[in-house]
Enzyme design. Structure first.
Site, PDB file in Angstrom:
ATOM      1  N   SER A 159       7.662 -15.018   4.293  1.00  0.00           N
ATOM      2  CA  SER A 159       8.742 -13.979   4.421  1.00  0.00           C
ATOM      3  C   SER A 159       9.778 -14.811   5.165  1.00  0.00           C
ATOM      4  O   SER A 159       9.808 -16.021   5.866  1.00  0.00           O
ATOM      5  CB  SER A 159       8.231 -12.921   5.242  1.00  0.00           C
ATOM      6  OG  SER A 159       9.436 -12.113   5.476  1.00  0.00           O
ATOM      7  N   TYR A 191       5.432 -10.162  13.881  1.00  0.00           N
ATOM      8  CA  TYR A 191       5.650 -10.392  12.617  1.00  0.00           C
ATOM      9  C   TYR A 191       6.046 -11.671  12.414  1.00  0.00           C
ATOM     10  O   TYR A 191       5.760 -12.558  11.497  1.00  0.00           O
ATOM     11  CB  TYR A 191       6.575  -9.255  11.816  1.00  0.00           C
ATOM     12  CG  TYR A 191       6.561  -9.447  10.322  1.00  0.00           C
ATOM     13  CD1 TYR A 191       5.124  -9.054   9.587  1.00  0.00           C
ATOM     14  CD2 TYR A 191       7.513  -9.518   9.677  1.00  0.00           C
ATOM     15  CE1 TYR A 191       5.356  -9.172   8.086  1.00  0.00           C
ATOM     16  CE2 TYR A 191       7.589  -9.737   8.178  1.00  0.00           C
ATOM     17  CZ  TYR A 191       6.408  -9.352   7.360  1.00  0.00           C
ATOM     18  OH  TYR A 191       6.585  -9.390   6.284  1.00  0.00           O
TER      19      TYR A 191
HETATM   20  N1  LIG Z   1       8.300  -5.655   1.238  1.00  0.00           N
HETATM   21  C1  LIG Z   1       9.186  -6.654   1.707  1.00  0.00           C
HETATM   22  O1  LIG Z   1      10.379  -6.181   1.945  1.00  0.00           O
HETATM   23  C2  LIG Z   1       8.817  -7.767   2.255  1.00  0.00           C
HETATM   24  C3  LIG Z   1       9.621  -8.854   2.729  1.00  0.00           C
HETATM   25  C4  LIG Z   1       9.037  -9.974   2.974  1.00  0.00           C
HETATM   26  C5  LIG Z   1       8.000 -10.439   2.780  1.00  0.00           C
HETATM   27  N2  LIG Z   1       6.837  -9.458   2.182  1.00  0.00           N
HETATM   28  C6  LIG Z   1       5.958 -10.053   2.064  1.00  0.00           C
HETATM   29  O2  LIG Z   1       5.150  -9.808   0.869  1.00  0.00           O
HETATM   30  C7  LIG Z   1       3.741  -9.480   0.695  1.00  0.00           C
HETATM   31  C8  LIG Z   1       3.823  -8.410  -0.072  1.00  0.00           C
HETATM   32  O3  LIG Z   1       4.548  -7.298   0.670  1.00  0.00           O
HETATM   33  P1  LIG Z   1       4.312  -5.848  -0.069  1.00  0.00           P
HETATM   34  O4  LIG Z   1       5.600  -5.189   0.382  1.00  0.00           O
HETATM   35  O5  LIG Z   1       3.786  -5.565  -1.556  1.00  0.00           O
HETATM   36  O6  LIG Z   1       3.199  -5.136   0.816  1.00  0.00           O
HETATM   37  P2  LIG Z   1       2.262  -3.910   0.679  1.00  0.00           P
HETATM   38  O7  LIG Z   1       2.908  -3.144  -0.502  1.00  0.00           O
HETATM   39  O8  LIG Z   1       2.026  -3.378   1.962  1.00  0.00           O
HETATM   40  O9  LIG Z   1       0.773  -4.410   0.044  1.00  0.00           O
HETATM   41  C9  LIG Z   1       0.147  -5.151   1.141  1.00  0.00           C
HETATM   42  C10 LIG Z   1      -1.073  -5.411   0.556  1.00  0.00           C
HETATM   43  O10 LIG Z   1      -2.035  -6.467   1.470  1.00  0.00           O
HETATM   44  C11 LIG Z   1      -3.117  -5.576   1.521  1.00  0.00           C
HETATM   45  N3  LIG Z   1      -3.898  -5.758   2.820  1.00  0.00           N
HETATM   46  C12 LIG Z   1      -3.194  -5.359   3.914  1.00  0.00           C
HETATM   47  N4  LIG Z   1      -4.190  -5.548   5.100  1.00  0.00           N
HETATM   48  C13 LIG Z   1      -5.096  -6.082   4.602  1.00  0.00           C
HETATM   49  C14 LIG Z   1      -6.589  -6.432   5.026  1.00  0.00           C
HETATM   50  N5  LIG Z   1      -6.860  -6.300   6.287  1.00  0.00           N
HETATM   51  N6  LIG Z   1      -7.459  -6.598   4.241  1.00  0.00           N
HETATM   52  C15 LIG Z   1      -7.241  -6.969   2.735  1.00  0.00           C
HETATM   53  N7  LIG Z   1      -5.890  -6.638   2.320  1.00  0.00           N
HETATM   54  C16 LIG Z   1      -5.307  -6.229   3.274  1.00  0.00           C
HETATM   55  C17 LIG Z   1      -2.973  -4.268   1.110  1.00  0.00           C
HETATM   56  O11 LIG Z   1      -4.153  -3.577   0.684  1.00  0.00           O
HETATM   57  P3  LIG Z   1      -4.955  -2.549   1.347  1.00  0.00           P
HETATM   58  O12 LIG Z   1      -4.115  -1.520   2.261  1.00  0.00           O
HETATM   59  O13 LIG Z   1      -5.819  -1.655   0.292  1.00  0.00           O
HETATM   60  O14 LIG Z   1      -6.117  -3.335   2.281  1.00  0.00           O
HETATM   61  C18 LIG Z   1      -1.928  -4.407   0.162  1.00  0.00           C
HETATM   62  O15 LIG Z   1      -2.396  -4.582  -1.236  1.00  0.00           O
HETATM   63  C19 LIG Z   1       3.594  -9.566   2.135  1.00  0.00           C
HETATM   64  O16 LIG Z   1       2.969 -10.803   2.274  1.00  0.00           O
HETATM   65  C20 LIG Z   1       4.622  -9.032   2.897  1.00  0.00           C
HETATM   66  O17 LIG Z   1       4.601  -9.662   4.415  1.00  0.00           O
HETATM   67  C21 LIG Z   1       7.355  -8.397   1.908  1.00  0.00           C
END
Ligand SMILES: NC(=O)c1ccc[n+]([C@@H]2O[C@H](COP(=O)([O-])OP(=O)(O)OC[C@H]3O[C@@H](n4cnc5c(N)ncnc54)[C@H](OP(=O)(O)O)[C@@H]3O)[C@@H](O)[C@H]2O)c1
Ligand SMILES: Cc1cc2nc3c(=O)[nH]c(=O)nc-3n(C[C@H](O)[C@H](O)[C@H](O)COP(=O)(O)OP(=O)(O)OC[C@H]3O[C@@H](n4cnc5c(N)ncnc54)[C@H](O)[C@@H]3O)c2cc1C
Lengths: 269, 468
Positions: A161, A174
């Site tokens: 990120s 984070y």
């Molecule tokens: N959204 C943003 O604005 C943003 C910005 C910068 C970086 N990111 C990064 O981009 C990536 C994707 O983000 P996103 O927004 O798509 O996140 P999200 O919608 O919250 O999805 C996160 C995924 O990780 C899984 N996960 C969480 N905890 C877990 C655990 N303990 N074991 C196994 N799986 C787990 C979740 O599945 P379950 O809950 O079913 O386990 C879900 O499939 C992440 O690495 C995030 O840090 C996001």
């Protein structure tokens, strides 16, 4: 074999056949039940990948597999919590056998639990973020790196990120987890490139997913996760090393990284 | 990786570099190692495939995500009796090792493939044929006995009259019933290190097939080269090489010609280009235009009928002349499509196939024909007829077109009562396999599989593609 490593879903069993004229690459996405992970799964399935999809949420994963497989894809689901570190090696082996090999691993899993204000502290939240975002990644990418190094082939993608580029007031845990992940991926890249393995670090800005709801304050340049997924797959094919998505974040972060500390300390984002 | 037995996770390829799959490769040095690998595989729930040199054209010795037994370490020639010509080898011994051992004593392997790099285990599992198939049959007919380890842990010894059902099924059985450990073969007598070769042109497909048939009885070996670019009246034209082993006395000095010194392949091409560099010079020609010219040039050179003598290995292993030649096909690699057709239907079927390849714009760069006869092995590819092997270059952009064309080829071959060879074709479907082998043969094979391998431990990518 542990209960967790028993594959679930409707398409388990033998690997999908690959022939020279219908080649198949095999990918594993950790954190695929929602957001960016799910979009990457859809995109890669359309590109002809056989996929193993992991997350805790079994129902969401199964629904996604059903969607992909009904469109001619090949996806298997595995319910797994990345903090079950000890279960990783056996589960990885099962997945490699069920996929019929392994060419690509994408680590997406992440939680974002802010402490609840810029004057609040919460060790439990910090610990959860370190365990999922960083140690979970190391638990998975260690055996994966060993395999790819030995095979002299393979590609690793880590979703870090922009939040890892500086420590800010909003969510120290984070920032730390993502800074750690970025550095870990860089070190892996430096080790593995000489073995023919590509490591891509992805630094998203904002994406319109569930996680965005945790972000306090404004979320400029937010993009759809499907747009980010397209961008990532393109970068993967070009075997890039580090990308920002949306690309504009490269320039924003360049500026932010150069803001001197005496000013940065006074900012409240 | 907690897997053990010195396993290394390795990306393996087929011969043509057109397929890749990563597996845990376990080095096998002795029979016990196979047993231990089976136990480990059972414990971990992984599938197992034996692999010799790994130069099948398809997925026969690939097992993505599973265990691959690297048999090359079991490479001892255990007993060699130059008086009787009987040799007992471990299954990882290569044809190269074998001929180099027996040739100086006046013997030659009874059946060889177009490369000497293959292992005897791989040769039995595929039941290879040589250019003498029409008279000598496949290699299986020269096996006195073999020993194999079954996934149950049992060691079985089979011969034509001992465990005959297993003998005829494990030879041709693609390593899916058990793993060969020891193989006893009868060599063929030779009276010279040289072989007499007649070469002559054939201007049409019908002459081509006719000459293969008519001239086979007067030769020990016969093989045709087919210019797959030629069309119209010239379609199917090419050149035939018929070779005859010298009779006793024809070579006044056999000890001399049989010595290994006389058998070394030359290491320069045209006396100039080092053979290891050849693929580099071939690469720019590897397209429809370049190969069209190469085929025309080759035909013009073939127009002069002539007779000459050459060493056995030069005659049999021409392809080893340019190691790495398959690299010249580029990134997508190469595949081979070989069909075996009854003598009555071959001409029409191949005419249709070659015309189809011209229509689609995907002519084969190399065509090779042979004369065959049927045999008694369970998964046999033998026919009373001919085979035509066509090489195709694979590229990212031609895959869909080539795939559709080969499906059309399969239809033509099956309608003409033809068969396929499991060491070569990579695109055959389970349905096509069922059609040419017949339900009875498949049922018999599956029944033996249940008996030898009740837990279904032995599975290759090919097995999953064709039999499940
Ligand atoms: N959204 C943003 O604005 C943003 C910005 C910068 C970086 N990111 C990064 O981009 C990536 C994707 O983000 P996103 O927004 O798509 O996140 P999200 O919608 O919250 O999805 C996160 C995924 O990780 C899984 N996960 C969480 N905890 C877990 C655990 N303990 N074991 C196994 N799986 C787990 C979740 O599945 P379950 O809950 O079913 O386990 C879900 O499939 C992440 O690495 C995030 O840090 C996001
Ligand atoms: C240039 C070239 C020319 C060729 N010419 C001919 C030809 O003229 N005629 C012909 O018939 N074939 C020909 N072939 C095909 C070749 O002979 C077969 O593919 C042969 O099986 C390859 O031997 P290998 O040791 O590489 O076997 P691999 O490719 O390693 O294995 C082939 C099969 O044998 C099984 N196997 C290997 N070892 C054992 C064992 N110890 N026990 C049980 N099963 C085992 C494998 O599981 C697999 O199913 C040619 C191939 C090439 C590359």
């Amino acid at each position: 074999m542990s209960e967790q490593s028993t594959p679930i879903g409707s398409t388990q069993g033998k690997p999908a056949p690959a022939t020279p004229l219908n080649p198949r690459r095999r990918g594993l996405i950790i954190g695929a039940s929602a957001g960016l992970g799910a979009e990457l799964a859809r995109k890669l399935a359309r590109e002809g990948y056989s996929l193993a999809l992991l997350a805790r949420g079994k129902d969401k994963l199964d629904a996604l597999c059903l969607e992909i497989n009904s469109q001619g894809g090949n996806a298997h689901s595995y319910a797994h919590n990345v903090t079950d570190f000890d279960k990783v090696p056996a589960l990885l082996q099962t997945i490699v056998a069920n996929l019929g090999g392994l060419d690509l691993v994408i680590y997406v899993a992440s939680v974002n639990n802010p402490p609840g204000g810029i004057d609040k502290f919460n060790f439990e939240n910090d610990r959860a973020m370190i365990e999922v975002n960083l140690i979970g990644a190391m638990a998975w990418l260690t055996p994966v790196a060993e395999m790819f190094q030995s095979a002299k082939a393979g590609q690793i993608v880590g979703i870090s990120s922009v939040a890892g580029d500086r420590g800010r007031v909003g969510n120290p845990g984070y920032n730390t987890s993502k800074a750690g992940l970025t550095t870990y991926l860089e070190a892996l890249r430096n080790r593995l490139t000489r073995h023919g393995v590509n490591v891509l670090t992805v630094k998203p800005g904002f994406m319109k997913t569930e996680m965005l709801k945790a972000a306090p304050g404004p979320t400029p340049f937010a993009i759809e996760p499907s747009v980010a997924a397209d961008h990532i797959v393109k970068a993967m094919k070009k075997r890039k090393q580090v990308i920002y998505t949306a690309p504009i974040w490269r320039w924003i972060m360049l500026v932010i990284q150069h803001v001197p500390s005496f000013i940065f300390r006074r900012l409240s984002f | 990786m907690s897997l053990n037995l010195n396993a290394t996770f390795t990306q393996l390829e087929n011969f043509g570099h057109s397929l890749r799959a990563s597996s845990y490769r376990i080095p096998i040095k002795k029979t016990d190692d196979i047993y231990e690998a089976f136990q480990l595989a059972k414990k971990l729930g992984l599938k197992v495939t034996a692999r010799g040199t790994g130069i099948s054209y398809n997925d026969a010795s690939l097992n993505g995500g599973g265990i691959v037994l690297d048999m090359r370490g079991m490479n001892q020639i255990v007993e060699w009796d130059p008086a009787s010509g009987v040799v007992r080898c471990e299954s990882g011994v290569t044809l190269e090792q074998l001929w180099q051992r027996v040739e100086p004593a006046g013997w030659w392997p009874p059946v060889v493939s177009g490369t000497m790099k293959t292992t005897l285990g791989g040769c039995l599992a595929a039941n290879i044929h040589g250019k003498n198939n029409f008279q000598a049959g496949p290699i299986g007919e020269h096996v006195i006995e073999f020993t194999a380890m079954l996934p149950t842990g049992a060691l079985v010894t089979c011969a034509p009259r001992k465990n005959a059902d297993l003998f005829y099924a494990m030879i041709s059985g693609l390593g899916m019933l058990g793993v060969f450990t020891s193989i006893t073969l009868k060599m063929k007598r030779i009276f010279s290190g040289l072989i007499a070769v007649d070469a002559w042109p054939v201007p049409t497909l019908s002459r081509h097939l006719n000459d293969l048939r008519e001239h086979a009885p007067t030769h020990d070996y016969i093989v045709g080269w087919l210019d797959a670019f030629a069309s119209g009246n010239s379609l199917g034209r090419g050149q035939i090489h018929g070779a005859r082993q010298l009779k006793e006395g024809e070579d006044p000095n056999p000890k001399n010609t049989e010595s290994l010194l006389n058998q070394q392949l030359p290491d320069r091409f045209f006396g100039v280009v080092p053979k290891s560099m050849l693929h580099f010079f071939m690469k720019p020609l590897m397209n429809n235009v370049g190969m069209g010219f190469v085929n025309i040039g080759r035909y013009l050179l073939a127009l002069r009928a002539h007779t000459f003598r050459q060493s056995h290995d030069e005659f049999h292993f021409l392809l080893d002349y340019a190691p790495g030649w398959e690299r010249s096909f580029g990134r997508g690699g190469l595949i081979q499509y070989q069909s075996f057709l009854p003598k009555e239907t071959a001409e029409d079927a191949w005419r249709e196939m070659i015309q189809c390849s011209h229509r689609v714009g995907l002519p084969s760069y190399l065509g090779v024909t042979k004369r065959h006869r049927p045999d008694k092995f369970l998964l046999t590819h033998g026919v009373d007829g001919f085979s035509l092997a066509l090489d195709f270059k694979v590229t990212d952009s031609n895959r869909p077109k080539l795939s559709a064309m080969l499906q059309e080829f399969d239809r033509i071959v099956l309608d003409a009562g033809g068969r396929f060879y499991f060491a070569k074709n990579s695109e055959t479907s389970a349905e096509s396999t069922r059609r040419f082998l017949g339900d009875a043969a498949i049922a018999k094979f599956k029944k033996l599989k249940k008996r030898c391998d009740p837990q279904g431990l032995l599975e290759s990518d090919l097995y999953r593609r064709l039999f499940t």
